[in-house]
Motif scaffolding. Structure first.
Motif, short mmCIF file in Angstrom:
data_model
loop_
_atom_site.label_atom_id
_atom_site.label_comp_id
_atom_site.label_asym_id
_atom_site.label_seq_id
_atom_site.Cartn_x
_atom_site.Cartn_y
_atom_site.Cartn_z
N UNK A 1 54.63 -30.38 -5.40
CA UNK A 1 55.18 -29.51 -6.44
C UNK A 1 56.80 -29.52 -6.12
N UNK A 2 57.50 -29.81 -7.29
CA UNK A 2 58.80 -29.98 -7.24
C UNK A 2 59.88 -29.68 -8.27
N UNK A 3 60.93 -29.54 -8.08
CA UNK A 3 62.03 -29.08 -9.37
C UNK A 3 62.60 -30.22 -9.97
N UNK A 4 62.60 -29.98 -11.24
CA UNK A 4 63.42 -31.02 -11.87
C UNK A 4 64.16 -30.09 -12.98
N UNK A 5 65.40 -30.78 -13.08
CA UNK A 5 66.35 -30.07 -14.25
C UNK A 5 66.28 -30.80 -15.80
N UNK A 6 66.17 -30.18 -16.62
CA UNK A 6 66.25 -30.58 -17.77
C UNK A 6 67.12 -29.81 -18.69
N UNK A 7 68.48 -30.34 -18.92
CA UNK A 7 69.61 -29.56 -19.44
C UNK A 7 70.02 -28.58 -18.56
N UNK A 8 70.17 -27.40 -18.95
CA UNK A 8 70.47 -26.14 -18.23
C UNK A 8 69.30 -25.54 -17.50
N UNK A 9 68.24 -25.95 -17.91
CA UNK A 9 67.05 -25.29 -17.38
C UNK A 9 66.30 -26.09 -16.23
N UNK A 10 65.91 -25.35 -15.02
CA UNK A 10 65.04 -25.99 -14.18
C UNK A 10 63.69 -25.49 -14.27
N UNK A 11 62.99 -26.66 -14.05
CA UNK A 11 61.43 -26.64 -14.20
C UNK A 11 60.58 -26.79 -12.93
#
Length: 399
Positions: free
Chosen positions: A99-109
């Motif tokens: 399980x990891x974090x990714x950044x899409x624009x200003x949003x962190x998913x």
């Protein structure tokens, strides 16, 4: 430094640790880093008891022919993002859920992926020698976007190799894996029409019992068990298990109705799901949030807990363990002087040992699945410590 402890250091910050469950011979652990740098890492380390060393694993072989050999240490690139949770498959030593974090624009998913180690690594392969990291055989990203934005954990079913549970926001999705794909087959929301008003899940774990049909999930300070054969079917629940956020849980593998929880109130609590009003055992030896709690698989009177107070604690809960049941059977069959002798085998309840070699928050503490007396702990500064149950407690249990 305790004479029973060994250190393995990472260059990057980390908060994900898991035993290599599919490995039956060597004491091995996976560690994943949690850095904002472009490339994160997954380390496979092995503890060599005879040599008294811990290092990145160089070779391994199991009954399925898993054979990794390389002149490089076994460090794999995790290019998807910073790793927050790592689970090892009990059915396949080469399979991990990340399980990891990714950044899409200003949003962190938060997203999830299944990562498979290669079956064979040829040390003479020029491609392997040129790279700083060893290659994965495959990386399969799970399709969780439709479920929510924050994946909390992906849990392998304890007995069904093709079944996964994925906790996302306030949803529990049960997935069936085909050979090369994953699809959602069931979804268990927190509660019908009111689900959007409830708090998100913190984490979850399969029950070792109930024929593998129950999944346990934490939300805020409460605990719920869901029967995954039916949507919105809460089998039982414990409200306000902790006064603050409940962070982690574990099932007693040897005693069907018992589980342990830890939370931000600093408490470690053991519950009997048949008596949800009050814990059957509790301790408050930590001075800050409890991030991880684990039963010893073989000797369930022993519990590990780790906390933001930079400590790992070894606790005994013998009076509520399966050892007590076995002891009762022995006493019922004893009519002579051996009764007192048998009673001495039980350790006294309470804190047995404090391991304070960490200098940062300890987010993970895990028992080895091979040796019941060995465990690993991981602090945020990237320090992994391999420790042993002190000999006096070990001998008191087995003799």
């Amino acid at each position: 430094m305790d004479e029973n402890s060994l250190i393995y250091g990472l260059e990057l910050q980390a908060r994900a640790l898991t035993p290599q469950y599919g490995e039956g011979n060597d004491v091995c652990f996976f560690i994943a880093t949690n850095s904002l740098k472009p490339t994160n890492q997954v380390h496979l380390i092995q503890y060599e008891e005879e040599q008294g060393t811990v290092q990145s694993k160089v070779s391994s072989q199991d009954s399925k022919g898993y054979n990794l050999k390389s002149q490089n240490f076994q460090v794999f690139e995790h290019a998807l993002g910073e790793v927050w949770k790592l689970n090892s498959c009990p059915h396949n030593a080469r399979l991990l859920a990340s399980v990891y974090n990714v950044q899409k624009g200003a949003q962190v998913l938060s997203q999830a992926a299944l990562m498979t180690l290669p079956e064979n690594l040829d040390p003479t392969n020029p491609e392997h020698l040129k790279s700083e990291y060893l290659p994965w055989e495959s990386v399969e990203q799970l399709q969780t976007e439709a479920l929510g934005e924050r994946v909390k954990t992906v849990e392998f079913h304890p007995s069904q190799e093709q079944t996964l549970a994925c906790v996302v926001d306030n949803k529990l999705a049960v997935m069936q894996r085909a050979e090369s794909s994953t699809r959602v087959v069931a979804e268990v929301p927190t509660s019908g029409s009111a689900s959007k008003h409830t708090h998100n899940f913190t984490t979850g774990k399969w029950s070792h019992h109930h024929q593998g049909h129950q999944f346990l999930a934490l939300h805020e300070g409460s605990l719920s068990a869901y029967d995954v054969r039916d949507t919105q079917h809460c089998a039982w629940s414990i409200s306000d298990a902790h006064g603050q956020m409940a962070r982690d849980l574990d099932c007693n593998p040897n005693k069907q109705c018992h589980l342990v929880t830890g939370g931000d109130d600093g408490y470690l609590r053991i519950w009997d799901c048949r008596m949800p009003k009050a814990p059957v055992f509790e301790r408050s030896d930590h001075s800050h949030w409890v991030w991880c709690v684990r039963f010893n698989t073989f000797h369930d009177q022993l519990l590990l807990s780790s906390s933001s107070d930079c400590k790992v604690l070894l606790t005994c809960a013998g009076t509520v363990s399966s050892e007590t049941q076995a002891q009762t059977g022995l006493e019922d069959s004893n009519f002579g002087g051996t009764e007192t002798e048998e009673r001495r085998k039980l350790l006294s309840d309470g804190l047995l040992q404090t391991f304070d070699q960490h200098e940062d928050s300890v987010y993970c503490a895990e028992w080895s699945n091979v040796d019941p007396w060995i465990f690993a702990s991981l602090s945020y500064d990237g320090r992994v410590i391999i420790s042993k149950v002190p000999k006096q407690y070990k001998y008191q249990i087995i003799f």
